[in-house]
Design a protein around this motif. Structure first.
Motif, mmCIF file in Angstrom:
data_model
loop_
_atom_site.group_PDB
_atom_site.id
_atom_site.type_symbol
_atom_site.label_atom_id
_atom_site.label_comp_id
_atom_site.label_asym_id
_atom_site.label_seq_id
_atom_site.Cartn_x
_atom_site.Cartn_y
_atom_site.Cartn_z
ATOM 1 N N ALA A 1 0.851 -1.198 0.000
ATOM 2 C CA ALA A 1 0.000 0.000 0.000
ATOM 3 C C ALA A 1 0.878 1.236 0.000
ATOM 4 C CB ALA A 1 -0.926 0.003 1.213
ATOM 5 N N TRP A 2 0.403 2.254 -0.696
ATOM 6 C CA TRP A 2 1.110 3.537 -0.780
ATOM 7 C C TRP A 2 0.163 4.626 -0.310
ATOM 8 C CZ3 TRP A 2 2.160 6.501 -5.955
ATOM 9 C CH2 TRP A 2 2.893 7.668 -5.677
ATOM 10 N N ASN A 3 0.484 5.225 0.841
ATOM 11 C CA ASN A 3 -0.302 6.341 1.353
ATOM 12 C C ASN A 3 0.155 7.622 0.657
ATOM 13 O OD1 ASN A 3 -2.117 5.246 3.379
ATOM 14 N ND2 ASN A 3 -0.254 4.701 4.504
ATOM 15 N N ILE A 4 -0.444 7.894 -0.474
ATOM 16 C CA ILE A 4 -0.016 9.015 -1.310
ATOM 17 C C ILE A 4 -0.177 10.335 -0.575
ATOM 18 C CG2 ILE A 4 -0.407 10.158 -3.530
ATOM 19 C CD1 ILE A 4 -1.564 7.520 -4.561
ATOM 20 N N SER A 5 -1.202 10.440 0.238
ATOM 21 C CA SER A 5 -1.486 11.706 0.920
ATOM 22 C C SER A 5 -0.398 12.086 1.926
ATOM 23 C CB SER A 5 -2.832 11.632 1.623
ATOM 24 O OG SER A 5 -2.870 10.536 2.520
ATOM 25 N N GLN A 6 0.471 11.146 2.291
ATOM 26 C CA GLN A 6 1.542 11.439 3.233
ATOM 27 C C GLN A 6 2.809 11.950 2.554
ATOM 28 O OE1 GLN A 6 1.065 11.288 6.631
ATOM 29 N NE2 GLN A 6 -1.055 10.934 5.968
ATOM 30 N N GLU A 7 2.824 11.912 1.242
ATOM 31 C CA GLU A 7 3.998 12.387 0.521
ATOM 32 C C GLU A 7 4.117 13.912 0.636
ATOM 33 O OE1 GLU A 7 6.276 10.656 -0.671
ATOM 34 O OE2 GLU A 7 5.451 8.643 -1.014
ATOM 35 N N ASP A 8 5.356 14.401 0.563
ATOM 36 C CA ASP A 8 5.596 15.834 0.692
ATOM 37 C C ASP A 8 4.874 16.637 -0.382
ATOM 38 O OD1 ASP A 8 7.179 15.296 2.860
ATOM 39 O OD2 ASP A 8 9.066 15.332 1.733
ATOM 40 N N PHE A 9 4.832 16.083 -1.597
ATOM 41 C CA PHE A 9 4.211 16.841 -2.685
ATOM 42 C C PHE A 9 2.695 16.959 -2.541
ATOM 43 C CE2 PHE A 9 4.518 12.436 -4.224
ATOM 44 C CZ PHE A 9 3.200 12.178 -4.577
ATOM 45 N N GLN B 1 1.298 17.800 0.485
ATOM 46 C CA GLN B 1 0.982 18.592 1.673
ATOM 47 C C GLN B 1 0.287 19.898 1.341
ATOM 48 O OE1 GLN B 1 1.301 16.979 4.571
ATOM 49 N NE2 GLN B 1 1.889 15.393 3.085
ATOM 50 N N GLU B 2 0.476 20.390 0.132
ATOM 51 C CA GLU B 2 -0.185 21.624 -0.283
ATOM 52 C C GLU B 2 -1.569 21.372 -0.876
ATOM 53 O OE1 GLU B 2 1.037 24.548 0.463
ATOM 54 O OE2 GLU B 2 2.741 23.496 1.394
ATOM 55 N N VAL B 3 -1.898 20.103 -1.073
ATOM 56 C CA VAL B 3 -3.220 19.757 -1.614
ATOM 57 C C VAL B 3 -4.159 19.600 -0.429
ATOM 58 C CG1 VAL B 3 -4.506 18.206 -3.140
ATOM 59 C CG2 VAL B 3 -2.045 18.566 -3.490
ATOM 60 N N SER B 4 -4.699 20.707 0.012
ATOM 61 C CA SER B 4 -5.442 20.721 1.272
ATOM 62 C C SER B 4 -6.752 19.962 1.207
ATOM 63 C CB SER B 4 -5.717 22.171 1.686
ATOM 64 O OG SER B 4 -6.479 22.830 0.683
ATOM 65 N N TRP B 5 -7.325 19.786 0.017
ATOM 66 C CA TRP B 5 -8.627 19.128 -0.083
ATOM 67 C C TRP B 5 -8.525 17.605 -0.045
ATOM 68 C CZ3 TRP B 5 -9.288 16.139 -4.508
ATOM 69 C CH2 TRP B 5 -8.400 16.377 -5.548
ATOM 70 N N VAL B 6 -7.312 17.068 -0.067
ATOM 71 C CA VAL B 6 -7.098 15.623 0.053
ATOM 72 C C VAL B 6 -6.615 15.328 1.467
ATOM 73 C CG1 VAL B 6 -5.820 13.618 -0.753
ATOM 74 C CG2 VAL B 6 -6.573 15.351 -2.390
ATOM 75 N N ASN B 7 -7.423 14.626 2.235
ATOM 76 C CA ASN B 7 -7.052 14.261 3.607
ATOM 77 C C ASN B 7 -6.327 12.925 3.651
ATOM 78 O OD1 ASN B 7 -10.200 15.527 3.937
ATOM 79 N ND2 ASN B 7 -8.505 16.571 4.962
ATOM 80 N N ASP B 8 -6.867 11.938 2.977
ATOM 81 C CA ASP B 8 -6.243 10.614 2.918
ATOM 82 C C ASP B 8 -6.410 10.067 1.514
ATOM 83 O OD1 ASP B 8 -5.392 10.060 5.699
ATOM 84 O OD2 ASP B 8 -7.530 10.234 6.122
ATOM 85 N N LEU B 9 -5.363 9.443 1.011
ATOM 86 C CA LEU B 9 -5.409 8.804 -0.299
ATOM 87 C C LEU B 9 -4.420 7.645 -0.282
ATOM 88 C CD1 LEU B 9 -6.491 8.777 -3.202
ATOM 89 C CD2 LEU B 9 -4.603 10.313 -3.829
ATOM 90 N N LYS B 10 -4.944 6.456 -0.424
ATOM 91 C CA LYS B 10 -4.100 5.265 -0.344
ATOM 92 C C LYS B 10 -4.371 4.341 -1.525
ATOM 93 C CE LYS B 10 -4.920 1.914 2.632
ATOM 94 N NZ LYS B 10 -4.999 1.135 3.879
#
Length: 1011
Positions: free
Chosen positions: A615-623, A625-634
């Motif tokens: 699994a890749w928790n994309i929302s935790q990537e540094d790039f 962090q500025e996408v405020s409307w995405v809270n979690d994406l895996k």
């Protein structure tokens, strides 16, 4: 005088000004004082609890909105914070939905938080342990108690209907004594089980009769092979993990819940009543000799209009610093719409948790027992997989309505050409007494920090006694050609299931970056079953009923019967799983299990099963962090292998069976024995290989969330019976492994919160799935078959099976004649292979010569799409739930129209459709696509309106009242029974049986109160 007058008037004005000025000054001071009073902060206290079980929540953050003042709830869920009247308090907690509460004039608040299934930080149950949702690499769904269906559940699986994408739960109607059909992501077996493994608090194969709604904390469905691989040979159909509620330390709590409900008959088939029947006699369609003078509505004789079901449960929970407990007891009386059909149950469940040795030693003990008394007479079959059980209903609809129920002297009317099901309700009995008990325990010891050793053991005992009796005045006595009056039967069954599972687990976060969650263990299961039955006839009176079988005369005449059996099986397994997560971004999971089973041949006792996932928790990537409307994406992907060993015992061995009794030369009659099964030392498990790719997401501060999964699964080495060669084998059939079933599909779970304000919250859950299920092959070099048939039509005409499945074709294909119309006399016309219209006599109906047959695939019985829609609106103390669900794009064979929409059935009763919709038809009983109808439907399945009293009362913790309506509206073009109650699982779906239990609508009123 004028000067004096002017002086006095001037002084008067001055005094008036002074008075006004003084008044305004006082008013300003008063207002300022009042404002100061209201703006002044004061101590606000309260308690925060979970909506799931009203348990206090520890560590909830309480914050004054717009300020810096915060507080945290203690071990009992209590908090104290400084706030003013106009302040708004914000409550936030991991895995729970945030909530805002205005302080107002109250000094003590009671706050209830709902769980947030979309939270990636939530800890969820997996096989043999727990894991953070963010680390899960497989497809699984957890449904919490507050999201269960609100109607009166007869079976715990009813609570999940329409709540989990890909999970099909079928029920045959309102009979409280039938179970449910459960299937996950399509059929996986021909001869083995297609149902998921049920695990209740760690007990594999747990009995659903031991569960009642108020005791369940959550249910987790392990959907793909990767999630289920930890259960090895038992997990081909998936796994459902049931977690019951446990006690929490703190003040002793009492929770009481109750409801009453009533069923109402609906959607009845339109057969002729007595007046309509006599009209057909007057028209010369039915002979006058068929008017027997009565005017009977047999359905009214069978229906219990005054049915009222009730349920009561009381739970006590609490604990101290090192222990906790919860105990509950319940009583449930389910009265169905049918007379002499009901279910009474009562039981106890208890849990104890304790800690010692500096909290290194943990213990948990669970005990549950259930007693049931079931009246089976008026309901039909009690087989949980028999979704077509209808009891006396078809008789009531289809009988000649001018036939009497009783003779003029008051005795029952019997004849040799019909039955009397009303008399059966008075002159026969059919009862079951059941007890199920489980006890389980876990002892754990923390060897070192984060390394723990656990030993789990359980014993489950299922036992029941069936008793049936037909009196001397009953129809079986009337039609007994041997003159043996009275018929008594008893049977008993006893099952023991033992489990022993020691495991060692390690769960640690290293340097705040590396997360390791590992478990390894051993599993031992032993099941033993035994049963006994006996029947006797020829009683002198009805005094003993079935309780003195030896009093019957048939015993001495050789017409009594007796039987018994005993069998067992054993499964041993070694298991291990590792979940590794790096920096909350990347997760990897590996699972391995090696199982051995006594059910398989000596050359294949052991099998290996395993899984890999990432699994890749994309929302935790540094790039991101500025996408405020995405809270979690895996993004996740997994591959898993599971097995199926759920077949009858001893199928790989030669077994002996009894033959006939023969007289020996010494003039003694002796029983003979002979082999009744061929041996198969190579018999092995079915093996399912499954690949799953999925996405979990939460957007816009939790306003949009859900999951999408696509999967492909293949079940290989299908178990089944095939024709065997003689010699060298003894018998002409053998149970062996041949063939493959495949399934692929897509599942969508969408959670929306369109409105979330201080007073109003509106949440919407949309669940959808689509599946394609095929029998890829069922032949090999040794065993051949052109096709396989399923779904016996039954009834008039010996029409055979409705479903024929060829290699590579979809499961559930209807196969038969293609309707082309009627000729001038009403006889059938069909299309042949060339598309020409021919009479039935000229049709090639060969099922062997596939190159020249005129038979063809007519449609398919499996829905292509499933959809459910759940809407919950909360306004202040009110909540309104509306639940819709449906199945789409599939066919149903309407056997009721086939048998009773045909005037050939006359002078028996027929549907009124026989004279209008089917007026042209006069060609006898035929199976063709003429009787296939589109089964697509959408229904308003449940509506609940509730009110929760927010009481500032230390004695009453919570109080909620609610009303629920079930099965309220159906939208469909299908003309038969409610299509929702027509089987859509297994290999023989889509056949609307003539005698299905009647459809009902129910209304329920309930109360929950906590002290």
């Amino acid at each position: 005088m004028n000067k004096l007058h002017n002086l006095l008037r001037s002084q008067s004005r001055m005094r008036s000004r002074l008075l006004v000025s003084a008044f305004l000054t006082l008013l300003m001071l008063f207002t300022t004082g009042i404002s100061s009073v209201f703006a002044q902060t004061r101590a606000i206290s309260g308690v925060v609890s979970s909506a799931t079980d009203q348990a206090p929540l520890v560590g909830v953050t309480v914050r004054v909105k717009g300020g810096n003042t915060t507080a945290v709830t203690d071990d009992n869920g209590n908090f104290t914070i400084q706030a003013s009247t106009n302040d708004v308090l914000q409550f936030s907690y991991i895995a729970f939905q945030p909530q805002e509460v205005r302080v107002g004039s109250s000094s003590r608040l009671q706050v209830v938080l709902r769980t947030d299934n979309r939270s990636m930080d939530e800890v969820v149950v997996v096989g043999y342990g727990t894991a953070r949702k963010s680390e899960i690499t497989a497809a699984s769904t957890t449904v919490k108690a507050e999201d269960f269906r609100q109607s009166a559940a007869r079976n715990a699986m009813d609570l999940l209907q329409g709540k989990v994408a890909g999970l099909q739960i079928s029920r045959s109607g309102g009979n409280p004594n039938t179970g449910v059909g459960i299937q996950l992501r399509g059929a996986t077996s021909i001869a083995g089980t297609n149902s998921p493994l049920i695990v209740i608090d760690g007990i594999p194969g747990g009995n659903l009769d031991l569960l009642q709604q108020e005791d369940i904390e959550s249910m987790t469905v392990l959907k793909d092979g990767s999630a289920a691989a930890i259960y090895g040979t038992q997990a081909n159909g998936g796994v459902i993990l049931v977690t019951t509620k446990k006690g929490v330390p703190g003040k002793t709590r009492f929770d009481y819940a109750t409801y009453v409900s009533k069923d109402i008959l609906q959607r009845e088939p339109d057969f002729m009543n007595a007046a309509e029947y006599r009209q057909k006699i007057a028209e010369g369609i039915i002979p006058e000799s068929q008017d027997f003078g009565a005017n009977v509505d047999a359905i009214e004789q069978l229906v219990r209009r005054n049915n009222v079901s009730q349920y009561h449960t009381l739970a006590i929970s609490g604990g101290g610093e090192n222990n906790s407990f919860r105990a509950s007891t319940y009583f449930r009386d389910l009265q169905s719409i049918a007379k002499e059909n009901g279910r009474q149950e009562y039981g106890v469940r208890a849990n104890f948790n304790g800690r010692g040795l500096d909290n290194k030693l943990t213990t948990q003990v669970d005990f549950a027992t259930n007693f049931g008394e079931f009246n089976l007479l008026g309901g039909g079959s009690t087989n949980a997989n028999d979704l077509r059980a209808g009891g006396p209903w078809l008789w009531a609809y289809s009988r000649n309505p001018t036939l009497p129920i009783r003779n003029e002297d008051g005795s029952w009317f019997y004849d040799q050409t019909s039955t009397n099901e009303v008399a059966r309700l008075y002159e026969q009995t059919n009862r079951r007494q059941q007890q199920t008990t489980t006890i389980s325990g876990t002892v754990g010891y923390e060897i070192m920090q984060d390394l723990k050793f656990n030993v789990f053991g359980s014993v489950q005992r299922n036992g029941w006694n069936d008793g049936a009796y037909a009196s001397l005045a009953s129809e079986p006595s009337f039609k007994n050609d041997r003159g043996l009056l009275g018929n008594a039967y008893q049977s008993s069954r006893l099952e023991y299931r033992y489990a022993f599972e020691p495991t060692i687990s390690f769960n640690r976060m290293i340097n705040d970056v590396h997360s390791v969650n590992a478990v390894a263990g051993y599993s031992y299961r032993y099941d033993v079953n035994q049963g006994f039955d006996a029947r006797n006839l020829g009683f002198q009176n009805d005094v003993f009923q079935e309780n003195n079988l030896n009093a019957g005369n048939a015993l001495t005449q050789g017409f009594a019967s007796m039987g018994s059996y005993k069998n067992d099986n054993k499964v041993i397994g070694f298991l291990g799983r590792l979940i590794y997560s790096y920096d909350g971004k990347y997760s990897f999971q590996g699972t391995y299990r090696r199982d051995g089973s006594t059910r398989f041949g000596r050359n294949n006792k052991w099998g290996n099963f395993g899984a890999l996932g990432a699994a890749w928790n994309i929302s935790q990537e540094d790039f991101m962090q500025e996408v405020s409307w995405v809270n979690d994406l895996k993004l996740r992907a997994s591959y898993g292998v599971t097995g199926n060993q759920d077949i009858a015992n001893y199928m790989s061995l030669v077994t002996l069976g009894t033959g006939n009794n023969y007289i020996y030369p010494d003039n003694v009659w002796r029983q003979t024995y002979g082999p009744n099964r061929n041996p198969n030392p190579n018999l092995r498990w079915e093996t399912k290989v499954e690949t799953n790719i999925g996405v979990d997401f939460s957007l816009l501060e939790g306003r949009v969330g859900g999951a999408i999964d696509v999967y492909r699964r293949d079940t290989r080495d299908l178990l089944g019976s095939y024709t065997s060669q003689q010699p060298s084998l003894i018998l002409d059939n053998i149970f062996t492994n041949v063939g493959t079933i495949s399934s692929k599909g897509i599942e969508l779970t969408l959670n929306l919160v369109p409105v979330r304000t201080q007073e109003v919250t509106w949440s919407v859950d949309i669940i959808g799935s689509s599946n394609r299920n095929r029998l890829t092959s069922f032949s090999n070099d040794t065993y051949k078959a052109d096709s396989r048939t399923f779904g016996n039509i039954g009834g008039f005409g010996a029409l055979g099976d409705a479903i024929r499945t060829f290699e590579g074709s979809r499961i559930g294909d209807f196969y038969g004649k293609r309707f082309a119309g009627f000729d001038e006399t009403g006889n059938w016309l069909f299309f042949n292979k060339a598309g020409e219209v021919v009479p039935q006599a000229q049709l090639n109906q060969s099922t062997v010569d596939m190159a020249n047959t005129d038979l063809a695939i007519l449609g398919n019985a499996l829905p292509k799409y499933y959809l459910s829609f759940n809407s919950v609106v909360a306004y202040k103390n009110f909540d309104l739930r509306a639940f819709f669900r449906g199945r789409f794009d599939y066919d149903i064979l309407n056997t009721l129209q086939m048998s009773y929409g045909n005037r050939v059935t006359l002078p028996g009763n027929v549907l009124n459709d026989a004279f209008d919709r089917h007026a042209e038809q006069n060609g006898g009983y035929v199976y063709s696509d003429y009787y296939l109808e589109r089964g697509s439907h959408f229904k308003l399945d449940e509506v609940t309106l509730g009110y929760t009293f927010k009481l500032n009362n230390e004695r009453i913790r919570n109080l909620r009242v609610y009303a629920t309506g079930t099965n309220l509206a159906l939208f469909t073009k299908y003309t038969g029974n409610d299509p929702d109650f027509i089987k859509d699982t297994g290999l023989d779906p889509g056949i609307d049986n003539r005698g299905i239990f009647p459809n009902t609508r129910s209304f329920l009123f309930g109360l929950n109160i906590g002290f």
